[in-house]
Design an enzyme around this catalytic site. Sequence first.
Site, PDB file in Angstrom:
ATOM      1  N   LYS A  28       6.027   0.118  -7.666  1.00 15.59           N
ATOM      2  CA  LYS A  28       6.115  -1.191  -7.006  1.00 15.59           C
ATOM      3  C   LYS A  28       6.460  -0.988  -5.552  1.00 15.59           C
ATOM      4  CE  LYS A  28       5.590  -5.494  -8.312  1.00 15.59           C
ATOM      5  NZ  LYS A  28       4.504  -5.916  -9.219  1.00 15.59           N
ATOM      6  N   HIS A  88      -1.602 -19.430  -9.241  1.00 15.54           N
ATOM      7  CA  HIS A  88      -2.837 -18.659  -9.308  1.00 15.54           C
ATOM      8  C   HIS A  88      -3.275 -18.361 -10.737  1.00 15.54           C
ATOM      9  CE1 HIS A  88      -3.220 -18.154  -5.048  1.00 15.54           C
ATOM     10  NE2 HIS A  88      -2.036 -17.583  -4.932  1.00 15.54           N
TER      11      HIS A  88
END
Length: 355
Positions: A74, A181
Site C-alpha cells: 500500500k 464509485h
Amino acid sequence: MSLLGHEEVVVHRGERSGISLVIAIHSTVLGPALGGARLWRYGALGDGIADALRLSEAMTYKAAAAGLDLGGGKAVICLPPGNQHGPAVRRALMLDLGDLVESLQGRYVTAEDVGTGTEDMATIAERTQHVVGKPVEDGGSGDPSPITARGVESAIRACSEHRFGSADLAGRRMAVVGLGHVGLPLAERLKAAGAELLVSDIDPEKQAEAERLRAVWLDPDEAMTAECDVLAPCALGGAVNPDNVASLRCGIVCGSANNVLAGDALASALADREILYAPDFIANAGGLINVYGELQDLGRGELDELVDGIGEALRRVFDLAEERSVPPLEAARALAQERLDAAIEPALSAPSLAQ
C-alpha cells in the site's frame, strides 16, 4: 509457518511536493506487492504509516484468497490537515510517488485507491512502469469500480445461497450504504436482479440516484440498522462497530468497503447473532482482479472467470467455517494463510546458493 510482520516500509518526503509518502510492503511471497495509492489527510505521520501497514496486510490476504500471484502492499500520501492542493501540487505528488515506486524496482506495484484515480496513475506512469489502473486510452484497464461491483454481486449471491438457500436475489431487500464509485454500480446490478433497494449516502445530492433506481432513500444515521436481508456497506471502513452491532437487522453483511468491521471481535458478535458476514477482502476483490488482469494481460474471459470465482471462494470459506465452528473471517484468513504457507515453505527448504 505464519507470515509475521512486513518485509519493508519506506517513508520519504517528496522532493517536489515536500509531502510525506509511505509505502508498506507486507509480502512478496506469491508475487509483487500490489496495492492502491491512498491520498488522505492525517493528523500525524504515524497515522498514515499505521494505515499503510494495516491496508497492505489486508492486500496480502485479499490476493491470496482470490488465488492471484500477488503480494500485498500500500502507498499512502500523507496530506496535512486542512491541506488544499491545486493541479500543480497534485501532479508533483504523483511524480514524487512515481519516483518512490520506481526505487523499489518492481517489488511494489501501485494502483488507484481512495483519493486517487486513473489520471493520477497516468501521471505516476511518467516516472515508473510499476503502475496499473491507467486510463484505457493509455493502455490501462481504466476504472475498476464496475468489476468490483460485479464481484460484490457474486459474493452476495453466494451469501444468499448459504443463508437463505437460493442465490436468486429477486425480491430480496438490499440496503446499499454509500453510492460512490462501487456502491452505485452495485445498486444498479442488484436492481437489475430484481432486488428491493434501500440506499443511503452522506451526499444528499445522491438522492437523485435513488429516485432513478426507484429505491427507498434512508438517512445516513439510520441506514446501517435498516431492516433488510443484505446490508452492503460501500463507503469507508469501520461501518460495523461496537455501537451498532447489536442493533443490526439484517441476515447478511456483504459490501465493497475495506475493513467493514471496526475490530475482528465483531466477526464473532455477528456470528452469535446468526448474521452471515462475507469477509471484505474476498467480497471486494474484483478491483484487485481487474488490475491483476492488466498486469498479466489477461483476456476478458479470463478476467470474468476470476471475478465470478469470488462467489466460489466464499462458498469454500463458509464450508470451512461450519466445519471448524469458527466465524467466516477466521476461516477466510486460514485459507489464505494456507496458500501463503505453501509458497513460503519451498523457499525456506531450498538450498542456499552460498552453500
